[in-house]
Design a protein around this motif. Structure first.
Motif, short mmCIF file in Angstrom:
data_model
loop_
_atom_site.label_atom_id
_atom_site.label_comp_id
_atom_site.label_asym_id
_atom_site.label_seq_id
_atom_site.Cartn_x
_atom_site.Cartn_y
_atom_site.Cartn_z
N ALA A 1 0.82 -1.21 0.00
CA ALA A 1 0.00 0.00 0.00
C ALA A 1 0.86 1.26 0.00
O ALA A 1 0.44 2.32 -0.50
CB ALA A 1 -0.93 0.00 1.22
N GLN A 2 2.09 1.13 0.53
CA GLN A 2 3.01 2.26 0.55
C GLN A 2 3.87 2.33 -0.71
O GLN A 2 4.70 3.22 -0.86
CB GLN A 2 3.92 2.19 1.78
N GLY A 3 3.69 1.35 -1.61
CA GLY A 3 4.40 1.37 -2.88
C GLY A 3 5.74 0.68 -2.89
O GLY A 3 6.51 0.82 -3.85
N LEU A 4 6.07 -0.11 -1.86
CA LEU A 4 7.34 -0.83 -1.85
C LEU A 4 7.30 -1.95 -2.89
O LEU A 4 6.29 -2.65 -3.01
CB LEU A 4 7.64 -1.39 -0.46
N PRO A 5 8.39 -2.14 -3.61
CA PRO A 5 8.40 -3.14 -4.70
C PRO A 5 8.51 -4.57 -4.18
O PRO A 5 9.02 -4.82 -3.09
CB PRO A 5 9.65 -2.76 -5.50
N SER A 6 8.00 -5.51 -4.97
CA SER A 6 8.05 -6.92 -4.64
C SER A 6 9.10 -7.63 -5.48
O SER A 6 9.42 -7.20 -6.59
CB SER A 6 6.69 -7.59 -4.86
N CYS A 7 9.62 -8.74 -4.94
CA CYS A 7 10.56 -9.60 -5.66
C CYS A 7 9.99 -11.00 -5.75
O CYS A 7 9.20 -11.42 -4.89
CB CYS A 7 11.91 -9.65 -4.94
N ARG A 8 10.41 -11.74 -6.78
CA ARG A 8 9.92 -13.10 -6.99
C ARG A 8 11.07 -14.06 -6.76
O ARG A 8 11.86 -14.34 -7.64
CB ARG A 8 9.36 -13.27 -8.41
N ASN A 9 11.19 -14.53 -5.52
CA ASN A 9 12.18 -15.55 -5.21
C ASN A 9 11.42 -16.80 -4.78
O ASN A 9 10.52 -17.25 -5.46
CB ASN A 9 13.16 -15.04 -4.16
N GLY A 10 11.77 -17.41 -3.62
CA GLY A 10 11.01 -18.56 -3.15
C GLY A 10 9.56 -18.19 -2.94
O GLY A 10 8.64 -18.91 -3.34
N PHE A 11 9.33 -17.06 -2.28
CA PHE A 11 7.98 -16.49 -2.12
C PHE A 11 7.95 -15.14 -2.83
O PHE A 11 8.98 -14.47 -2.95
CB PHE A 11 7.66 -16.26 -0.65
N VAL A 12 6.78 -14.73 -3.26
CA VAL A 12 6.61 -13.38 -3.80
C VAL A 12 6.33 -12.45 -2.62
O VAL A 12 5.33 -12.60 -1.93
CB VAL A 12 5.45 -13.31 -4.81
N GLY A 13 7.22 -11.53 -2.37
CA GLY A 13 7.06 -10.60 -1.25
C GLY A 13 7.93 -9.38 -1.43
O GLY A 13 8.63 -9.24 -2.44
#
Length: 481
Positions: free
Chosen positions: A357-369
């Protein structure tokens, strides 16, 4: 003669099928569980159902091995196993020897053994019980496979092979003497080969190991002894000594996902190299009680397996007028963190949904977070505020499976150690996060940083020996500033 040999083959196959999937899982995921290649429970069930009906007194002889073991072991789980086998003998004695009666009895016991074996695997590998594993099935394909696909598949295969001797037109029937001879012979064979090669038992006693969970909670049968080279290279933190000696000092405690201790000393040095020039107060090894992420978190908070042993760590900081924060880049529902962690004394808890919600980017490794790099920037902003804090952060980037992780620039250790793709991905992800942590600690000398792992990596699909290259329940510990 040929028909008799085939009957013997079909007599053994159900026990082999019952043990096969759990055996493979233990091998692939490097479980500390020593798993046999034949299910003793299924084998004994087959024998009991091949005996003549009734004559219960004759069948009491089949309790003798379990009774002797219970007397020698003299534990609650051994006596519970004895009672269970007595129940199994009773049921097998009274059930009519017709297909419509044998089929559901055999299937029920077979399903029970498969589920108990699956729970044994989870418990010995990551100290999870069956309800926890059901929850994890939503997040791991192998969890769903174990508890949705595998049990009925295994039981179906067991029924397919057992029908040849249990309820075919030429149903096999054993005398009590022959049945007892089979049981004793197999037990003696298993004991003899166990003595010669204890790393690979023939029989797997699913029921006994399942009861053993309740008798010896937290105990996992695995060698945790460190080699002399790494013991001489790094100090070992005393297990009963707290890592926090001053609760008034602003502190950042970081749990690094899958940050384990390699059996290769040079590779362990590489994993600790981001802190090599940081004038660390402590740079060494830490013995974990737990072997999965939430267990390590609760251990850090002052709890073990769901029971709070003392005043929780965050609450102690709170009593010294520090704000207490828990931040993690994954869903709040996972491990029910969002629902439970306020009980430990955290004032603020932020998870993936709040950060997105604050716009922090996600990464796709073992989990998407949320990417660890983005979390570092956010924590930097928290530490820059004038209010002193205790911040607990569980990282995410290095969560397996590493086959799912995309890399742009590989760690230079990949070439130095000639690492496989899985190992290279692991080193790259860990090095990136650890270097950012080291820089953050250098930027905020007013904060003490306590950095340690949760467990060794748990899973690799492509490389079965990857997990085995780490020590079990040993993680690095670094205390900065």
């Amino acid at each position: 003669m040929l028909r008799r040999k085939l009957n013997i083959l079909y007599f053994v196959l159900p026990a082999l099928v019952a043990a096969f999937f759990a055996y493979v899982a233990c091998r692939v995921y490097d479980s500390p569980l020593l798993h046999g290649i034949l299910s003793a429970d299924v084998l004994f069930l087959m024998v009991l159902l091949l005996l003549p009906r009734f004559n219960f007194s004759y069948k009491l002889a089949f309790l003798a091995p379990a009774a002797v073991w219970a007397a020698v072991d003299h534990s609650a789980c051994a006596y519970a196993t004895l009672i269970f086998y007595a129940l199994m003998i009773l049921v097998a004695s009274v059930v009519p020897r017709r297909c419509r009666f044998l089929l559901p009895v055999y299937a029920l016991f077979a399903l029970l053994f498969v589920l108990a074996d699956a729970e044994n695997f989870f418990y010995s590998s990551v100290l999870l019980t069956l309800p926890d594993a059901w929850g994890l099935a939503k997040f791991f394909w192998w969890g769903a496979l174990l508890f949705i696909v595998v049990p009925p598949l295994v039981v179906s295969l067991e029924l397919l092979f057992a029908r040849k001797v249990l309820w075919s037109a030429r149903r096999v029937e054993l005398s009590h003497r022959a049945g007892f001879a089979v049981v004793v012979s197999v037990l003696l064979l298993n004991a003899g080969l166990n003595f010669l090669k204890p790393q690979q038992p023939i029989l797997d006693f699913t029921v006994y190991k399942w009861f053993h969970q309740f008798c010896m909670p937290g105990v996992s049968r695995h060698n945790t002894i460190l080699n002399d080279d790494i013991r001489s290279a790094y100090p070992v933190w005393e297990k009963e000594k707290s890592v926090v000696d001053d609760f008034s000092k602003p502190t950042v405690m970081i749990l690094v996902e899958s940050y384990g201790v390699k059996k290769s000393l040079d590779q362990t040095r590489a994993l600790l190299s981001p802190f090599a020039y940081s004038h660390a107060r402590f740079l060494g090894l830490y013995p974990r009680n737990a072997s999965h992420t939430q267990g390590s978190e609760w251990e850090d908070f002052g709890a073990l397996r769901g029971k709070i042993r003392e005043e929780p760590l965050p609450l102690k900081f709170k009593e010294h007028h520090l704000q207490t924060w828990y931040v993690h880049g994954y869903d709040s529902e996972f491990y029910a963190r969002g629902e439970n962690y306020s009980k430990f004394g955290f004032d603020k808890m932020l998870f993936k949904e709040q950060f997105e919600a604050q716009g922090l980017p996600s990464c796709r490794n073992g989990f998407v977070g949320i990417c660890d790099s983005a979390m570092i920037v956010y924590i930097d902003s928290l530490l820059s505020e004038p209010t002193p804090k205790f911040v607990y952060w569980t990282t995410l980037d290095a969560h397996p499976l590493y086959e799912w992780s995309g890399m742009f620039e590989k760690s230079y250790f990949c070439k130095i150690f000639s690492l496989s793709d899985v190992d290279c991905t692991y080193f790259t992800l860990q090095e990136n996060t650890l270097r950012m942590i080291a820089r953050l600690a250098e930027k905020h000398p007013e904060y003490r940083f306590i950095v340690r792992g949760d467990h060794r990596p748990m899973v690799s699909i492509e490389q079965s020996d990857f997990v085995q290259s780490f020590y079990f329940r040993w993680v690095p510990l670094v205390i900065l500033n």
